[in-house]
Design an enzyme around this catalytic site. Sequence first.
Site, PDB file in Angstrom:
ATOM      1  N   MET A 245     -10.744  -7.445  -7.612  1.00 42.30           N
ATOM      2  CA  MET A 245     -11.365  -8.668  -7.071  1.00 42.30           C
ATOM      3  C   MET A 245     -12.677  -8.992  -7.796  1.00 42.30           C
ATOM      4  O   MET A 245     -13.709  -9.211  -7.165  1.00 42.30           O
ATOM      5  CB  MET A 245     -11.626  -8.510  -5.566  1.00 42.30           C
ATOM      6  CG  MET A 245     -10.391  -8.182  -4.764  1.00 42.30           C
ATOM      7  SD  MET A 245     -10.752  -7.597  -3.090  1.00 42.30           S
ATOM      8  CE  MET A 245     -11.404  -5.948  -3.403  1.00 42.30           C
TER       9      MET A 245
ATOM     10  N   PRO B 256       2.149  -4.066  -6.114  1.00 43.04           N
ATOM     11  CA  PRO B 256       1.307  -5.040  -6.803  1.00 43.04           C
ATOM     12  C   PRO B 256       1.927  -6.415  -7.016  1.00 43.04           C
ATOM     13  O   PRO B 256       1.239  -7.330  -7.449  1.00 43.04           O
ATOM     14  CB  PRO B 256       1.062  -4.366  -8.149  1.00 43.04           C
ATOM     15  CG  PRO B 256       2.314  -3.594  -8.393  1.00 43.04           C
ATOM     16  CD  PRO B 256       2.741  -3.094  -7.047  1.00 43.04           C
TER      17      PRO B 256
ATOM     18  N   LYS C 243      -4.711 -15.234   2.881  1.00 38.85           N
ATOM     19  CA  LYS C 243      -5.630 -16.314   2.532  1.00 38.85           C
ATOM     20  C   LYS C 243      -4.864 -17.532   2.067  1.00 38.85           C
ATOM     21  O   LYS C 243      -3.846 -17.420   1.392  1.00 38.85           O
ATOM     22  CB  LYS C 243      -6.566 -15.878   1.401  1.00 38.85           C
ATOM     23  CG  LYS C 243      -7.658 -14.914   1.799  1.00 38.85           C
ATOM     24  CD  LYS C 243      -8.537 -14.653   0.582  1.00 38.85           C
ATOM     25  CE  LYS C 243      -9.661 -13.690   0.904  1.00 38.85           C
ATOM     26  NZ  LYS C 243     -10.515 -13.454  -0.275  1.00 38.85           N
TER      27      LYS C 243
ATOM     28  N   GLY D 245      -0.884  -9.340 -12.528  1.00 34.73           N
ATOM     29  CA  GLY D 245      -0.278  -8.145 -13.086  1.00 34.73           C
ATOM     30  C   GLY D 245       1.042  -7.787 -12.429  1.00 34.73           C
ATOM     31  O   GLY D 245       1.175  -7.846 -11.202  1.00 34.73           O
TER      32      GLY D 245
ATOM     33  N   THR E  20      -0.631   0.791  -6.215  1.00 33.38           N
ATOM     34  CA  THR E  20      -1.820  -0.052  -6.259  1.00 33.38           C
ATOM     35  C   THR E  20      -1.955  -0.757  -7.608  1.00 33.38           C
ATOM     36  O   THR E  20      -1.539  -0.229  -8.655  1.00 33.38           O
ATOM     37  CB  THR E  20      -3.085   0.775  -5.955  1.00 33.38           C
ATOM     38  OG1 THR E  20      -4.219  -0.107  -5.901  1.00 33.38           O
ATOM     39  CG2 THR E  20      -3.331   1.825  -7.028  1.00 33.38           C
ATOM     40  N   ALA E  21      -2.532  -1.937  -7.575  1.00 36.39           N
ATOM     41  CA  ALA E  21      -2.632  -2.756  -8.789  1.00 36.39           C
ATOM     42  C   ALA E  21      -3.461  -2.091  -9.876  1.00 36.39           C
ATOM     43  O   ALA E  21      -3.252  -2.336 -11.067  1.00 36.39           O
ATOM     44  CB  ALA E  21      -3.243  -4.120  -8.443  1.00 36.39           C
TER      45      ALA E  21
ATOM     46  N   GLY F 137      -0.420  -6.169   0.379  1.00 35.95           N
ATOM     47  CA  GLY F 137      -0.290  -6.070  -1.067  1.00 35.95           C
ATOM     48  C   GLY F 137      -0.908  -4.785  -1.586  1.00 35.95           C
ATOM     49  O   GLY F 137      -1.927  -4.316  -1.062  1.00 35.95           O
ATOM     50  N   GLY F 138      -0.296  -4.186  -2.619  1.00 35.04           N
ATOM     51  CA  GLY F 138      -0.821  -2.953  -3.176  1.00 35.04           C
ATOM     52  C   GLY F 138      -0.647  -1.785  -2.236  1.00 35.04           C
ATOM     53  O   GLY F 138       0.431  -1.562  -1.687  1.00 35.04           O
ATOM     54  N   ASP F 139      -1.725  -1.036  -2.014  1.00 35.16           N
ATOM     55  CA  ASP F 139      -1.731   0.116  -1.116  1.00 35.16           C
ATOM     56  C   ASP F 139      -2.658  -0.188   0.056  1.00 35.16           C
ATOM     57  O   ASP F 139      -3.774  -0.685  -0.150  1.00 35.16           O
ATOM     58  CB  ASP F 139      -2.216   1.357  -1.862  1.00 35.16           C
ATOM     59  CG  ASP F 139      -2.215   2.590  -0.987  1.00 35.16           C
ATOM     60  OD1 ASP F 139      -1.247   3.365  -1.064  1.00 35.16           O
ATOM     61  OD2 ASP F 139      -3.184   2.776  -0.207  1.00 35.16           O
TER      62      ASP F 139
ATOM     63  N   ASP G 292       0.573 -10.381   4.192  1.00 31.97           N
ATOM     64  CA  ASP G 292      -0.518 -11.013   3.460  1.00 31.97           C
ATOM     65  C   ASP G 292       0.017 -12.007   2.433  1.00 31.97           C
ATOM     66  O   ASP G 292       1.220 -12.081   2.165  1.00 31.97           O
ATOM     67  CB  ASP G 292      -1.321  -9.953   2.699  1.00 31.97           C
ATOM     68  CG  ASP G 292      -2.251  -9.173   3.621  1.00 31.97           C
ATOM     69  OD1 ASP G 292      -2.531  -9.658   4.721  1.00 31.97           O
ATOM     70  OD2 ASP G 292      -2.675  -8.077   3.222  1.00 31.97           O
TER      71      ASP G 292
END
Length: 511
Positions: free
Chosen positions: A179, A19, A64, A208, A125-126, A95-97, A42
């Site tokens: 999101m 995360p 992005k 986070g 994951t976040a 990012g995350g999973d 990313d």
Amino acid sequence: MSDSASGVPGRVYLVGAGPGDPGLLTLRAAELLARADVVVYDALVSPQIMDRCPPDAERVYVGKRGGEHSRTQEEINALLVELGRRHASTVRLKGGDPFVFGRGGEEALALVDAGIPFEVVPGVTAGVAATAYAGIPVTHRGITSSVAFATGHEDPVKSGSDLDWEHLGRGVGTVVFYMSVGRMAANFERLVAAGRSPDTPAAAVEWGTYPRQRVVTGTVGTLPARVAEAGIGAPSIVVVGEVVGLREKLAWFESRPLFGKRIVVTRARAQASDFAAALEALGAEVLQFPTIRIVDPPDPEPLRRAAAEADRFDWIVFTSVNGVARFWSALREAGRDTRALAGVSLCAIGPATAAAIEMEGARPDLVPERFVAESVLEALEREADLRGARILLARAETARSVLPDTLRERGAEVVEVAAYRTVPDGAEALELRARLREGGIDMVTFTASSTVRNYVDAVGAETGSAEVASIGPITSAAARELGLPVHLEAAEYTIPGLVRAIRERFEGVRR
């Protein structure tokens, strides 16, 4: 680089970076990054995680920028297939999973269709990490035993919704939206319409697990307005459920003494990790601005010669960890090891230098109480008759001359060798200067006179509203001489001493 020159496809690894907090990276992910040929990454992947890549690894950014994708998902899929055919090890770092709102499944299917072997490495994951760092358990005995993870930003071109709003409204205890900040009000309206009470506790967690984390709490009825008022934006997680009420007692992350403080570390990147880690463990957001790099001296021969003849000295004085590392490297190059120092007395300036000597299998005979040259001289005079003593100083190329000059005055035969040198490294000066002018920095730290000089050369004698912290009097004198104010000086001239002084400074301000 290890291209798949044989024509046999390599392997693509779909890796979760976690995360944000680099400490949450898995061991398997770290292992794969360390031997990757190419890394496709990313936005939101920590620079500290990217530092684990080999220096010669190809890096391809596909995240992005300014809300716009640098590549479409179809283009990323095709890129992974191409790289999988060309390289032995391609890491797709997400990012995350990768399989939790990460579109990793789409990428895996593209690799299957192309016949490219792949492996999935899950990440934290976040939805569970950001909430945990906010002091919100997503399940809790006696409150809820169910949790749902949902996207808060479905594809706007779809005619309907893939979400079962009736279930989210009535059938699950905790709902975590990814999101979703921009669509929060609309999503909450649908939750209420599906049966969720507008008085249900809710929270938004921005950034986070990062030191800049912010949390806003309220209810389903009040949170959208509070989030807008606080200016909360992406990346954020939104959590709905009675468990949010536990945050009042369980908020641990923001309670750390340096939380919310942005501190610049000017130490050389190779030496900055322990200092930065200590500050981060106390909650600080550390901005590494390595004003110097540690490199070999222009002429390494004097160090090699001194190491080969190490047993001819009565004392060897080490003033830094860098000096220890370079000396023992030269010792090994000469075909010798620590046993060659059996009859030589070793002096270490500072506990870190002493620890470095012990890591090489030796034990320092002398560690002065104060970690400056003048104190070394006093300690040596108490330990031995300096007249006729042969003393080796293995240290930085531009070190002060006080110690060798005074030792010679006492009758010692002093051999000075440059074990290393420091060179300027101010690659990110423009960004740092801008952040200082905006008031976005709380403190700038200096651990040696050379870091002060190179900082001023790169940035100028300006710190904005930031305070200046120095490791000791020599460094402080250099700062003042170059026009920098010194607000804080460590009582113990070591990295732990400086960390302790910084903590006490900010704890005093909070009181």
